[in-house]
Design a protein around this motif. Sequence first.
Motif, PDB file in Angstrom:
ATOM      1  N   LEU A 142      -4.214  -9.340   5.059  1.00  0.00           N
ATOM      2  CA  LEU A 142      -3.689  -9.389   6.422  1.00  0.00           C
ATOM      3  C   LEU A 142      -4.339  -8.371   7.344  1.00  0.00           C
ATOM      4  CD1 LEU A 142       0.141  -9.772   5.697  1.00  0.00           C
ATOM      5  CD2 LEU A 142      -1.522 -11.580   6.110  1.00  0.00           C
ATOM      6  N   GLY A 143      -5.110  -7.453   6.770  1.00  0.00           N
ATOM      7  CA  GLY A 143      -5.721  -6.417   7.594  1.00  0.00           C
ATOM      8  C   GLY A 143      -4.727  -5.372   8.060  1.00  0.00           C
ATOM      9  N   GLU A 144      -3.563  -5.280   7.398  1.00  0.00           N
ATOM     10  CA  GLU A 144      -2.522  -4.326   7.773  1.00  0.00           C
ATOM     11  C   GLU A 144      -2.534  -3.178   6.762  1.00  0.00           C
ATOM     12  OE1 GLU A 144       0.992  -6.671   7.778  1.00  0.00           O
ATOM     13  OE2 GLU A 144       0.471  -7.754   9.617  1.00  0.00           O
ATOM     14  N   TRP A 145      -3.441  -2.234   6.984  1.00  0.00           N
ATOM     15  CA  TRP A 145      -3.596  -1.117   6.060  1.00  0.00           C
ATOM     16  C   TRP A 145      -2.537  -0.064   6.344  1.00  0.00           C
ATOM     17  CZ3 TRP A 145      -7.128  -2.276   2.449  1.00  0.00           C
ATOM     18  CH2 TRP A 145      -8.091  -3.241   2.768  1.00  0.00           C
ATOM     19  N   ILE A 146      -1.919   0.450   5.305  1.00  0.00           N
ATOM     20  CA  ILE A 146      -0.909   1.492   5.485  1.00  0.00           C
ATOM     21  C   ILE A 146      -1.541   2.853   5.237  1.00  0.00           C
ATOM     22  CG2 ILE A 146       0.966  -0.056   4.851  1.00  0.00           C
ATOM     23  CD1 ILE A 146       1.056   1.276   2.123  1.00  0.00           C
TER      24      ILE A 146
END
Length: 314
Positions: A142-146
């Motif tokens: 998703l390209g949602e890096w934490i």
Amino acid sequence: MSSETGIGGSAQPAANDVVAVPAAALAARARLKGIGLMCAALACFACLDALAKWLGAYMDPMQVVWTRYTTALVMILIIFNPVRIPGVLVTRRPWIQAIRSALLFGSTALNFIALQFLQLDQTVSIMFATPFIVAILSGPFLGEWIGPRRWAAVIVGFLGVLVVTRPWSGEVHWAMLLSMTGACCYAVYNLLTRMLAGHDSAATTSIYSVAFGAVVATALVPLVWTTPPSLMVVAGMVAIGFFGAFGHWLLITAHGYAPAGVLAPFIYTQIVWMVSLGWLVFAQVPAANTLAGAAIVIASGLYLLYRERTLARA
């Protein structure tokens, strides 16, 4: 001298900086709203699991699955239907909707079977592996890096799960494998929910969430059907559909406000509801290791909430 420096050398904010500050604040507030909706959804899911375990004493687990999906589908269609909302059945991502619904059905069926052999606090503890899986996959998919702090909180929470389940004790029930497989299905389901948030409405996704399970369970339930023995059982069958439908609508809406990696760790708060319901409904007193693990995972979730509020104030 920089082009952003004015008379006397005082720095003047660039036009894009003026826009960026309120945009960041709005994004932080949206994440907090998503977290609140996520926590409410988890309370509904805890009630759903407690009812599933209770109903399992009167009927086959597949009949409980059928009850959960068909009742939820009827309730959702009463609120969201083509008459009231034209085009609500139209989806821009039919394959994602189908795969997502199949994963949710598999997760539900596996969990309901496991509930007949495990305590509520045991099944929810195993499901706590979901945020760890989501956190790993949300970046590349998703390209949602934490960030490192959220990573640390997720890892600490997962260590709390290990304290609860004690895999080193040698007392691992075979039903725990069903719960773990269900956790994997649920993790991918959460990722696909986030992918759909920008394409289909919450109403559309809510319908497809239960339609697949209702069709499959309806085909299988005649093989195991048992007539409900009392009106109390019938009421429980209706209630399980309500909690399922409302809970997943809250979950879908939450993913429209916040990334999957931000929401996933808050699944840990569900243990509070599960332990409470296990004690109130089934007189199941959690062991000391369960309480210790719960304290760890709750602390990790509270830290994440603190981080979100800090960003909102900033």
